[in-house]
Design an enzyme around this catalytic site. Structure first.
Site, PDB file in Angstrom:
ATOM      1  N   GLY A  33      -1.418  27.665  16.286  1.00 29.00           N
ATOM      2  CA  GLY A  33      -1.501  26.220  16.102  1.00 29.00           C
ATOM      3  C   GLY A  33      -0.231  25.612  15.525  1.00 29.00           C
ATOM      4  O   GLY A  33       0.880  26.009  15.862  1.00 29.00           O
ATOM      5  N   VAL A  34      -0.423  24.642  14.634  1.00 32.36           N
ATOM      6  CA  VAL A  34       0.727  23.927  14.076  1.00 32.36           C
ATOM      7  C   VAL A  34       1.563  24.874  13.204  1.00 32.36           C
ATOM      8  O   VAL A  34       2.801  24.740  13.151  1.00 32.36           O
ATOM      9  CB  VAL A  34       0.247  22.663  13.325  1.00 32.36           C
ATOM     10  CG1 VAL A  34      -0.485  22.963  12.047  1.00 32.36           C
ATOM     11  CG2 VAL A  34       1.399  21.710  13.069  1.00 32.36           C
ATOM     12  N   ASP A  35       0.922  25.826  12.574  1.00 33.26           N
ATOM     13  CA  ASP A  35       1.622  26.821  11.745  1.00 33.26           C
ATOM     14  C   ASP A  35       2.627  27.609  12.597  1.00 33.26           C
ATOM     15  O   ASP A  35       3.804  27.742  12.236  1.00 33.26           O
ATOM     16  CB  ASP A  35       0.549  27.756  11.140  1.00 33.26           C
ATOM     17  CG  ASP A  35       1.059  28.655  10.043  1.00 33.26           C
ATOM     18  OD1 ASP A  35       2.185  28.456   9.572  1.00 33.26           O
ATOM     19  OD2 ASP A  35       0.293  29.569   9.645  1.00 33.26           O
ATOM     20  N   VAL A  60      -8.188  25.591  14.717  1.00 29.57           N
ATOM     21  CA  VAL A  60      -8.796  26.921  14.599  1.00 29.57           C
ATOM     22  C   VAL A  60      -9.897  26.941  13.533  1.00 29.57           C
ATOM     23  O   VAL A  60     -10.913  27.627  13.697  1.00 29.57           O
ATOM     24  CB  VAL A  60      -7.703  27.961  14.240  1.00 29.57           C
ATOM     25  CG1 VAL A  60      -8.306  29.318  13.962  1.00 29.57           C
ATOM     26  CG2 VAL A  60      -6.668  28.050  15.343  1.00 29.57           C
ATOM     27  N   THR A  95      -8.718  21.022  11.517  1.00 29.28           N
ATOM     28  CA  THR A  95      -9.509  20.557  12.670  1.00 29.28           C
ATOM     29  C   THR A  95      -9.256  21.354  13.944  1.00 29.28           C
ATOM     30  O   THR A  95      -9.843  21.043  14.986  1.00 29.28           O
ATOM     31  CB  THR A  95      -9.263  19.064  12.964  1.00 29.28           C
ATOM     32  OG1 THR A  95      -7.912  18.909  13.423  1.00 29.28           O
ATOM     33  CG2 THR A  95      -9.496  18.215  11.737  1.00 29.28           C
ATOM     34  N   ASP A 115       4.523  16.034  18.320  1.00 24.23           N
ATOM     35  CA  ASP A 115       4.717  17.391  17.808  1.00 24.23           C
ATOM     36  C   ASP A 115       5.374  17.238  16.439  1.00 24.23           C
ATOM     37  O   ASP A 115       6.500  16.741  16.340  1.00 24.23           O
ATOM     38  CB  ASP A 115       5.632  18.146  18.789  1.00 24.23           C
ATOM     39  CG  ASP A 115       6.021  19.527  18.292  1.00 24.23           C
ATOM     40  OD1 ASP A 115       5.707  19.880  17.130  1.00 24.23           O
ATOM     41  OD2 ASP A 115       6.662  20.252  19.072  1.00 24.23           O
ATOM     42  N   ILE A 116       4.683  17.645  15.402  1.00 20.15           N
ATOM     43  CA  ILE A 116       5.154  17.394  14.028  1.00 20.15           C
ATOM     44  C   ILE A 116       6.510  18.049  13.765  1.00 20.15           C
ATOM     45  O   ILE A 116       7.261  17.592  12.896  1.00 20.15           O
ATOM     46  CB  ILE A 116       4.070  17.846  13.008  1.00 20.15           C
ATOM     47  CG1 ILE A 116       4.223  17.114  11.676  1.00 20.15           C
ATOM     48  CG2 ILE A 116       4.067  19.354  12.825  1.00 20.15           C
ATOM     49  CD1 ILE A 116       3.012  17.251  10.751  1.00 20.15           C
TER      50      ILE A 116
HETATM   51  N1  AR6 Z   1       2.187  19.147  15.848  1.00 21.06           N
HETATM   52  C1  AR6 Z   1       1.150  18.464  15.322  1.00 21.06           C
HETATM   53  N2  AR6 Z   1      -0.108  18.905  15.330  1.00 21.06           N
HETATM   54  C2  AR6 Z   1      -0.350  20.092  15.915  1.00 21.06           C
HETATM   55  C3  AR6 Z   1       0.668  20.883  16.513  1.00 21.06           C
HETATM   56  C4  AR6 Z   1       1.994  20.359  16.460  1.00 21.06           C
HETATM   57  N3  AR6 Z   1       3.038  21.017  16.983  1.00 21.06           N
HETATM   58  N4  AR6 Z   1       0.103  22.010  17.027  1.00 21.06           N
HETATM   59  C5  AR6 Z   1      -1.220  21.933  16.785  1.00 21.06           C
HETATM   60  N5  AR6 Z   1      -1.496  20.776  16.132  1.00 21.06           N
HETATM   61  P1  AR6 Z   1      -4.562  24.260  13.619  1.00 21.06           P
HETATM   62  P2  AR6 Z   1      -6.247  24.660  11.230  1.00 21.06           P
HETATM   63  C6  AR6 Z   1      -2.787  20.244  15.646  1.00 21.06           C
HETATM   64  O1  AR6 Z   1      -5.424  25.169  14.410  1.00 21.06           O
HETATM   65  O2  AR6 Z   1      -7.439  24.186  11.951  1.00 21.06           O
HETATM   66  C7  AR6 Z   1      -3.285  28.809  12.192  1.00 21.06           C
HETATM   67  O3  AR6 Z   1      -3.318  29.993  12.929  1.00 21.06           O
HETATM   68  C8  AR6 Z   1      -4.046  20.755  16.286  1.00 21.06           C
HETATM   69  O4  AR6 Z   1      -4.250  20.099  17.540  1.00 21.06           O
HETATM   70  O5  AR6 Z   1      -3.085  24.377  13.756  1.00 21.06           O
HETATM   71  O6  AR6 Z   1      -5.988  24.139   9.833  1.00 21.06           O
HETATM   72  C9  AR6 Z   1      -3.040  29.041  10.702  1.00 21.06           C
HETATM   73  O7  AR6 Z   1      -2.206  30.153  10.484  1.00 21.06           O
HETATM   74  C10 AR6 Z   1      -5.072  20.336  15.257  1.00 21.06           C
HETATM   75  O8  AR6 Z   1      -5.387  18.954  15.417  1.00 21.06           O
HETATM   76  O9  AR6 Z   1      -4.851  24.406  12.012  1.00 21.06           O
HETATM   77  C11 AR6 Z   1      -4.419  29.249  10.194  1.00 21.06           C
HETATM   78  O10 AR6 Z   1      -4.839  30.601  10.374  1.00 21.06           O
HETATM   79  C12 AR6 Z   1      -4.319  20.484  13.927  1.00 21.06           C
HETATM   80  O11 AR6 Z   1      -2.935  20.613  14.291  1.00 21.06           O
HETATM   81  C13 AR6 Z   1      -5.266  28.345  11.049  1.00 21.06           C
HETATM   82  O12 AR6 Z   1      -4.553  28.184  12.266  1.00 21.06           O
HETATM   83  C14 AR6 Z   1      -4.736  21.670  13.097  1.00 21.06           C
HETATM   84  O13 AR6 Z   1      -5.016  22.774  13.949  1.00 21.06           O
HETATM   85  C15 AR6 Z   1      -5.431  26.991  10.421  1.00 21.06           C
HETATM   86  O14 AR6 Z   1      -6.341  26.234  11.189  1.00 21.06           O
END
Ligand code: AR6
Length: 194
Positions: free
Chosen positions: A54-56, A142, A140, A32-33
């Site tokens: 997601g990560v955001d 959403v 990768t 978890d970053i």
């Molecule tokens: N630590 C590390 N990686 C993570 C974590 C975490 N805690 N949580 C998720 N991931 P995404 P995107 C990974 O969907 O595709 C948001 O709503 C996840 O498994 O977070 O760039 C934003 O506000 C995946 O591998 O980002 C935008 O609207 C990676 O992080 C949209 O999502 C990216 O997945 C951005 O979509």
């Protein structure tokens, strides 16, 4: 919490004007970053910079409400660009927010935009004297970017950016690829090991 296990590590080198080599370590972990004690973590944000899933979402939850208040002053961020904020309650000192492209099949500039996320994030790290930076797998989740193609860009755009940075400015010693899933980490491991 203990530091996450290192799944793979390798060194790359950039040379200064005197032909001296400056090493930078590329490290792969599954974690978890939001738990990482590094100078900067990168957020895969949306162009509002006001949070999301997601990560955001995880970064905003862990940093606390001061992060969204600060991000309101940044006036958003176009796709492919990056902006920096403090980390507030995070163990990381800074958050570099970048906006990856939404995948539309690959013919709408997605590779160039994704590479520009990594390049602009490294540039902000250089400008802010950051020594360690951790990236999630931008776009990768959403945004639907296929993991194999995104990983190739994540690795090669970071190596190119580091090798093109002037060594007199370059304080970065470690770039961490932080995968959330074991399946993603396996893809990174295979591509880092080439
Ligand atoms: N630590 C590390 N990686 C993570 C974590 C975490 N805690 N949580 C998720 N991931 P995404 P995107 C990974 O969907 O595709 C948001 O709503 C996840 O498994 O977070 O760039 C934003 O506000 C995946 O591998 O980002 C935008 O609207 C990676 O992080 C949209 O999502 C990216 O997945 C951005 O979509």
């Amino acid at each position: 919490m203990n530091a996450p296990a290192i799944l793979f590590q390798k060194q790359i080198y950039t040379k200064d004007d005197h032909n001296r080599e400056h090493p930078v370590t590329l490290t792969l972990i599954q974690a978890d970053i939001t738990t990482l004690k590094v100078d900067a973590i990168v957020n895969a944000a949306n162009s509002s910079l006001l949070g999301g899933g997601g990560v955001d979402g995880a970064i905003h939850r862990a940093a606390g409400p001061e992060l969204v208040a600060y991000c309101r002053t940044l006036n958003g961020c176009p796709t492919g660009e990056a902006k920096i904020s403090p980390g507030f309650k995070l163990p990381a000192q800074y958050v570099i927010h970048t906006v990856g492209p939404v995948w539309h099949g690959g013919n709408q500039g997605e590779p160039e935009l994704l590479a520009s996320c990594y390049r602009n994030s490294i540039q902000l790290a250089v400008d802010n004297d950051i020594t360690s930076i951790a990236f999630p797998a931008i776009s990768t989740g959403v945004y639907g970017y296929p993991i194999e193609q995104a990983t190739d860009i994540a690795i090669n755009s970071v190596i190119d950016s580091i090798q093109q940075a002037s060594v007199s400015q370059l304080l970065i010693t470690e770039v961490i690829y932080c995968c959330f899933s074991a399946a993603d980490a396996a893809v990174y491991k295979q591509q880092l090991d080439l």
